[in-house]
Scaffold this motif. Structure first.
Motif, PDB file in Angstrom:
ATOM      1  N   GLY A   1       1.233  43.052  -3.749  1.00 49.19           N
ATOM      2  CA  GLY A   1       1.733  42.263  -2.767  1.00 49.19           C
ATOM      3  C   GLY A   1       0.688  42.307  -1.788  1.00 49.19           C
ATOM      4  N   PHE A   2      -0.339  43.188  -1.357  1.00 44.61           N
ATOM      5  CA  PHE A   2      -1.185  43.048  -0.381  1.00 44.61           C
ATOM      6  C   PHE A   2      -2.294  42.093  -1.039  1.00 44.61           C
ATOM      7  CE2 PHE A   2      -5.377  44.601   1.184  1.00 44.61           C
ATOM      8  CZ  PHE A   2      -5.118  44.445   2.789  1.00 44.61           C
ATOM      9  N   ALA A   3      -2.681  42.298  -2.330  1.00 46.07           N
ATOM     10  CA  ALA A   3      -3.725  41.399  -2.898  1.00 46.07           C
ATOM     11  C   ALA A   3      -3.534  39.791  -2.766  1.00 46.07           C
ATOM     12  CB  ALA A   3      -4.053  41.965  -4.250  1.00 46.07           C
ATOM     13  N   LEU A   4      -2.079  39.691  -3.046  1.00 48.04           N
ATOM     14  CA  LEU A   4      -1.619  38.212  -3.215  1.00 48.04           C
ATOM     15  C   LEU A   4      -1.738  37.957  -1.783  1.00 48.04           C
ATOM     16  CD1 LEU A   4       1.422  38.563  -5.666  1.00 48.04           C
ATOM     17  CD2 LEU A   4      -0.937  37.581  -5.932  1.00 48.04           C
TER      18      LEU A   4
ATOM     19  N   ALA B   1      -4.115  34.716  -0.304  1.00 51.13           N
ATOM     20  CA  ALA B   1      -3.280  33.474   0.221  1.00 51.13           C
ATOM     21  C   ALA B   1      -4.046  33.443   1.408  1.00 51.13           C
ATOM     22  CB  ALA B   1      -2.091  33.640   0.271  1.00 51.13           C
ATOM     23  N   ALA B   2      -4.227  34.417   2.444  1.00 56.15           N
ATOM     24  CA  ALA B   2      -5.219  34.066   3.616  1.00 56.15           C
ATOM     25  C   ALA B   2      -6.497  33.601   3.367  1.00 56.15           C
ATOM     26  CB  ALA B   2      -5.100  35.479   4.332  1.00 56.15           C
ATOM     27  N   VAL B   3      -7.255  34.249   2.381  1.00 53.35           N
ATOM     28  CA  VAL B   3      -8.581  33.737   1.989  1.00 53.35           C
ATOM     29  C   VAL B   3      -8.304  32.235   1.727  1.00 53.35           C
ATOM     30  CG1 VAL B   3     -10.675  33.893   0.538  1.00 53.35           C
ATOM     31  CG2 VAL B   3      -9.308  35.946   1.673  1.00 53.35           C
ATOM     32  N   GLY B   4      -7.636  32.024   0.550  1.00 56.97           N
ATOM     33  CA  GLY B   4      -7.381  30.446   0.362  1.00 56.97           C
ATOM     34  C   GLY B   4      -7.138  29.579   1.453  1.00 56.97           C
ATOM     35  N   GLY B   5      -6.254  30.027   2.335  1.00 54.89           N
ATOM     36  CA  GLY B   5      -5.816  29.193   3.169  1.00 54.89           C
ATOM     37  C   GLY B   5      -6.947  28.754   4.239  1.00 54.89           C
ATOM     38  N   GLY B   6      -7.812  30.166   4.468  1.00 53.35           N
ATOM     39  CA  GLY B   6      -9.055  29.760   5.326  1.00 53.35           C
ATOM     40  C   GLY B   6      -9.681  28.852   4.742  1.00 53.35           C
TER      41      GLY B   6
END
Length: 277
Positions: A16-19, A23-28
């Motif tokens: 979950g942390f990896a996801l 997601a944070a990296v992809g959103g940025g």
């Protein structure tokens, strides 16, 4: 059992942390890309993969198989009745032209009467009419001078000038001389041909004409022929030939060599030679 359960919880937490991190990296990254990319590029979506457009499938048309040939419509032939007889021909009766037993009347025009002009009688004036006739010329010696004497020749009214002159030469060559008239034309001389043309009179004699005699005899016989040939037309020109050859400067007459100038005329001959008619 409890240990395995704890281990599963840890794995799920890590996933979950990896996801969440992903997601944070992809959103940025997405936010950065949206802020830096031009609008024209933003509006053109780039498909992740190329897919073929759907093709409308049409079910095939099923053509029923014809086990038999289609029926052919037969048309019965048209029966033309046979003509056993020739078609009737319309005959036109001939036109009867009435026969003319008589010729149509012809309008006769009375002849025009031309009045005869009145003739006034004029007194006749006695005029002396000189009629030329063919003549033969003979020689007469008087006081040591030779003269030419004409003798008339009997001719027919219908004789032409050539016929009249031929008759005159026949009399000249065949008639005998008289006591006071003589000739220097040698015996046996014959007229071979005579022609009257527009250029003159052509007299063709036989070779006997050149035989015998001296210069006086030669001059006398030429004068007889010249004056006899011009008895009808005294002003005519005469061409004298012997056996078809013209007597001139190149062909003198006789042994004495009398030279004649052709054509011969009465006037010129009287000037050249001392003889009178």
């Amino acid at each position: 059992m409890k240990t395995q359960h704890i281990h599963l919880i840890h794995q799920e937490a890590i996933v979950g942390f990896a996801l969440l991190l992903l997601a944070a990296v992809g959103g940025g990254a997405w936010w950065v890309w949206q802020t830096t990319t031009p609008k024209s590029l933003k509006q053109t979506p780039i498909p992740s993969r190329v897919e073929k457009p759907p093709v409308a499938t049409v079910p095939p048309t099923v053509i029923p198989y014809q086990t038999q040939q289609p029926a052919i419509v037969t048309v019965p032939p048209t029966a033309i009745p046979y003509q056993t007889r020739k078609p009737s021909v319309m005959t036109v009766p001939p036109t009867v032209i009435p026969h003319q037993t008589q010729k149509p009347p012809v309008a006769t025009v009375p002849p025009t009467v031309i009045p005869t002009p009145l003739t006034t009688s004029t007194p006749k004036i006695n005029q002396q009419v000189t009629q030329l006739q063919a003549q033969t010329y003979w020689l007469q010696a008087t006081d040591e001078q030779i003269r030419l004497v004409p003798q008339e020749v009997a001719l027919k009214p219908e004789d032409s000038s050539e016929v009249a002159l031929k008759t005159a030469f026949d009399n000249l060559f065949t008639s005998s001389k008289t006591s006071n008239l003589t000739t220097t034309i040698p015996a046996g001389t014959r007229l071979l041909d005579l022609q009257v043309t527009k250029t003159g009179i052509y007299v063709n004699l036989s070779k006997e004409f050149t035989q015998g005699g001296g210069s006086t005899s030669m001059i006398g016989r030429v004068a007889q022929v010249l004056y006899t040939a011009t008895s009808i037309e005294p002003e005519a020109k005469v061409y004298l030939l012997v056996e078809g050859r013209l007597l001139d400067e190149e062909n003198p007459l006789g042994g004495e060599g009398i030279i004649l100038t052709e054509p011969l005329t009465r006037q010129q001959f009287a000037q050249d030679f001392a003889i009178q008619a």
